[in-house]
Design a protein around this motif. Structure first.
Motif, PDB file in Angstrom:
ATOM      1  N   SER A 184       0.825  -1.208   0.000  1.00 12.81           N
ATOM      2  CA  SER A 184       0.000   0.000   0.000  1.00 12.81           C
ATOM      3  C   SER A 184       0.860   1.258   0.000  1.00 12.81           C
ATOM      4  CB  SER A 184      -0.936   0.000   1.212  1.00 12.81           C
ATOM      5  OG  SER A 184      -1.730   1.171   1.212  1.00 12.81           O
ATOM      6  N   LEU A 185       1.904   1.265   0.813  1.00 11.76           N
ATOM      7  CA  LEU A 185       2.792   2.422   0.855  1.00 11.76           C
ATOM      8  C   LEU A 185       3.446   2.656  -0.510  1.00 11.76           C
ATOM      9  CD1 LEU A 185       4.465   1.779   4.323  1.00 11.76           C
ATOM     10  CD2 LEU A 185       2.885   3.646   3.769  1.00 11.76           C
ATOM     11  N   LYS A 186       3.887   1.568  -1.134  1.00 12.11           N
ATOM     12  CA  LYS A 186       4.547   1.687  -2.440  1.00 12.11           C
ATOM     13  C   LYS A 186       3.572   2.159  -3.511  1.00 12.11           C
ATOM     14  CE  LYS A 186       7.990  -1.899  -1.507  1.00 12.11           C
ATOM     15  NZ  LYS A 186       8.409  -3.288  -1.846  1.00 12.11           N
ATOM     16  N   VAL A 187       2.390   1.546  -3.566  1.00 11.33           N
ATOM     17  CA  VAL A 187       1.391   1.896  -4.584  1.00 11.33           C
ATOM     18  C   VAL A 187       0.920   3.339  -4.431  1.00 11.33           C
ATOM     19  CG1 VAL A 187      -1.006   1.411  -5.287  1.00 11.33           C
ATOM     20  CG2 VAL A 187       0.603  -0.460  -4.982  1.00 11.33           C
ATOM     21  N   ASN A 188       0.938   3.831  -3.214  1.00 10.29           N
ATOM     22  CA  ASN A 188       0.437   5.177  -2.944  1.00 10.29           C
ATOM     23  C   ASN A 188       1.537   6.232  -2.850  1.00 10.29           C
ATOM     24  OD1 ASN A 188      -2.490   4.724  -2.803  1.00 10.29           O
ATOM     25  ND2 ASN A 188      -1.922   3.335  -1.160  1.00 10.29           N
ATOM     26  N   GLY A 189       2.650   5.980  -3.535  1.00 12.36           N
ATOM     27  CA  GLY A 189       3.656   7.016  -3.719  1.00 12.36           C
ATOM     28  C   GLY A 189       4.784   7.086  -2.719  1.00 12.36           C
ATOM     29  N   LEU A 190       4.938   6.090  -1.846  1.00 17.29           N
ATOM     30  CA  LEU A 190       5.989   6.163  -0.839  1.00 17.29           C
ATOM     31  C   LEU A 190       7.073   5.090  -1.038  1.00 17.29           C
ATOM     32  CD1 LEU A 190       3.772   6.931   2.279  1.00 17.29           C
ATOM     33  CD2 LEU A 190       5.111   8.527   0.916  1.00 17.29           C
ATOM     34  N   THR A 191       7.293   4.698  -2.289  1.00 16.56           N
ATOM     35  CA  THR A 191       8.291   3.678  -2.592  1.00 16.56           C
ATOM     36  C   THR A 191       9.671   4.079  -2.076  1.00 16.56           C
ATOM     37  OG1 THR A 191       7.064   2.966  -4.537  1.00 16.56           O
ATOM     38  CG2 THR A 191       9.389   2.363  -4.458  1.00 16.56           C
ATOM     39  N   ASP A 192      10.071   5.316  -2.298  1.00 17.73           N
ATOM     40  CA  ASP A 192      11.385   5.773  -1.829  1.00 17.73           C
ATOM     41  C   ASP A 192      11.480   5.721  -0.305  1.00 17.73           C
ATOM     42  OD1 ASP A 192      12.185   6.216  -4.443  1.00 17.73           O
ATOM     43  OD2 ASP A 192      11.794   8.373  -4.373  1.00 17.73           O
ATOM     44  N   HIS A 193      10.403   6.068   0.359  1.00 16.44           N
ATOM     45  CA  HIS A 193      10.385   6.008   1.818  1.00 16.44           C
ATOM     46  C   HIS A 193      10.548   4.572   2.305  1.00 16.44           C
ATOM     47  CE1 HIS A 193       8.888  10.098   1.476  1.00 16.44           C
ATOM     48  NE2 HIS A 193       9.049  10.241   2.780  1.00 16.44           N
ATOM     49  N   VAL A 194       9.789   3.650   1.718  1.00 15.74           N
ATOM     50  CA  VAL A 194       9.863   2.247   2.126  1.00 15.74           C
ATOM     51  C   VAL A 194      11.285   1.730   1.945  1.00 15.74           C
ATOM     52  CG1 VAL A 194       9.109  -0.109   1.577  1.00 15.74           C
ATOM     53  CG2 VAL A 194       7.428   1.735   1.747  1.00 15.74           C
ATOM     54  N   GLY A 195      11.890   2.047   0.818  1.00 19.60           N
ATOM     55  CA  GLY A 195      13.266   1.614   0.574  1.00 19.60           C
ATOM     56  C   GLY A 195      14.239   2.166   1.599  1.00 19.60           C
ATOM     57  N   ALA A 196      14.081   3.434   1.923  1.00 18.65           N
ATOM     58  CA  ALA A 196      14.957   4.067   2.916  1.00 18.65           C
ATOM     59  C   ALA A 196      14.740   3.455   4.291  1.00 18.65           C
ATOM     60  CB  ALA A 196      14.716   5.574   2.949  1.00 18.65           C
ATOM     61  N   TRP A 197      13.485   3.287   4.675  1.00 21.37           N
ATOM     62  CA  TRP A 197      13.193   2.738   6.001  1.00 21.37           C
ATOM     63  C   TRP A 197      13.686   1.303   6.136  1.00 21.37           C
ATOM     64  CZ3 TRP A 197       7.405   4.422   5.664  1.00 21.37           C
ATOM     65  CH2 TRP A 197       7.327   5.814   5.788  1.00 21.37           C
ATOM     66  N   ALA A 198      13.519   0.516   5.089  1.00 30.52           N
ATOM     67  CA  ALA A 198      13.910  -0.895   5.140  1.00 30.52           C
ATOM     68  C   ALA A 198      15.410  -1.043   5.347  1.00 30.52           C
ATOM     69  CB  ALA A 198      13.467  -1.614   3.873  1.00 30.52           C
ATOM     70  N   THR A 199      16.186  -0.074   4.860  1.00 32.23           N
ATOM     71  CA  THR A 199      17.635  -0.151   5.016  1.00 32.23           C
ATOM     72  C   THR A 199      18.127   0.635   6.228  1.00 32.23           C
ATOM     73  OG1 THR A 199      17.981   1.713   3.509  1.00 32.23           O
ATOM     74  CG2 THR A 199      18.002  -0.512   2.545  1.00 32.23           C
TER      75      THR A 199
END
Length: 134
Positions: A45-60
């Protein structure tokens, strides 16, 4: 600072902020445990709704922050904000404000390389996190 240290300290000074964040963290974990897709659904949901860069940053483990508006944008369509608010006994605006702080840490601990870890790991860590509040 790790997620358990953060949540144990409340992430902010002040008893009210600590209490609200504890309520939101517990309510979010409870809502997430019954949400279709679990943490993987949240990531999607986060990725589909425009937060792909955030998810990537948070995951690392990068310290990219979120705003309450971004939390609303990413999770609003899932119903998790409203469900968390109901379970935590707080308003949806309190949920989005608290999740702006908590969500990056949860993603870092429950997702590796932007992919959800095993749900068993989530359950064990969720119990540890909730144990800090009880």
């Amino acid at each position: 600072m790790g997620i358990l240290d953060f949540i144990q300290s409340g992430g902010q000074s002040g008893a009210a902020a600590q209490g609200d964040q504890a309520k939101v963290a517990a309510g979010f974990i409870e809502a997430l445990s019954s949400h279709p897709g679990g943490i993987a659904g949240v990531l999607e949901s986060l990725k589909v709704n425009g937060l792909t860069d955030h998810v990537g940053a948070w995951a690392t483990g990068q310290a990219q922050t979120a705003t309450p508006e971004q939390v609303q944008q990413g999770l609003g369509p899932t119903g998790l904000i409203q469900t968390t608010a109901e379970k935590a006994g707080v308003s949806p605006s309190v949920v989005t404000s608290a999740l702006a702080i908590i969500l990056p840490m949860l993603i870092h601990h429950f997702a590796q390389n932007g992919q959800a870890t095993e749900s068993g790991n989530f359950g064990n860590l969720a119990q540890q996190v909730l144990g800090k509040f009880l």
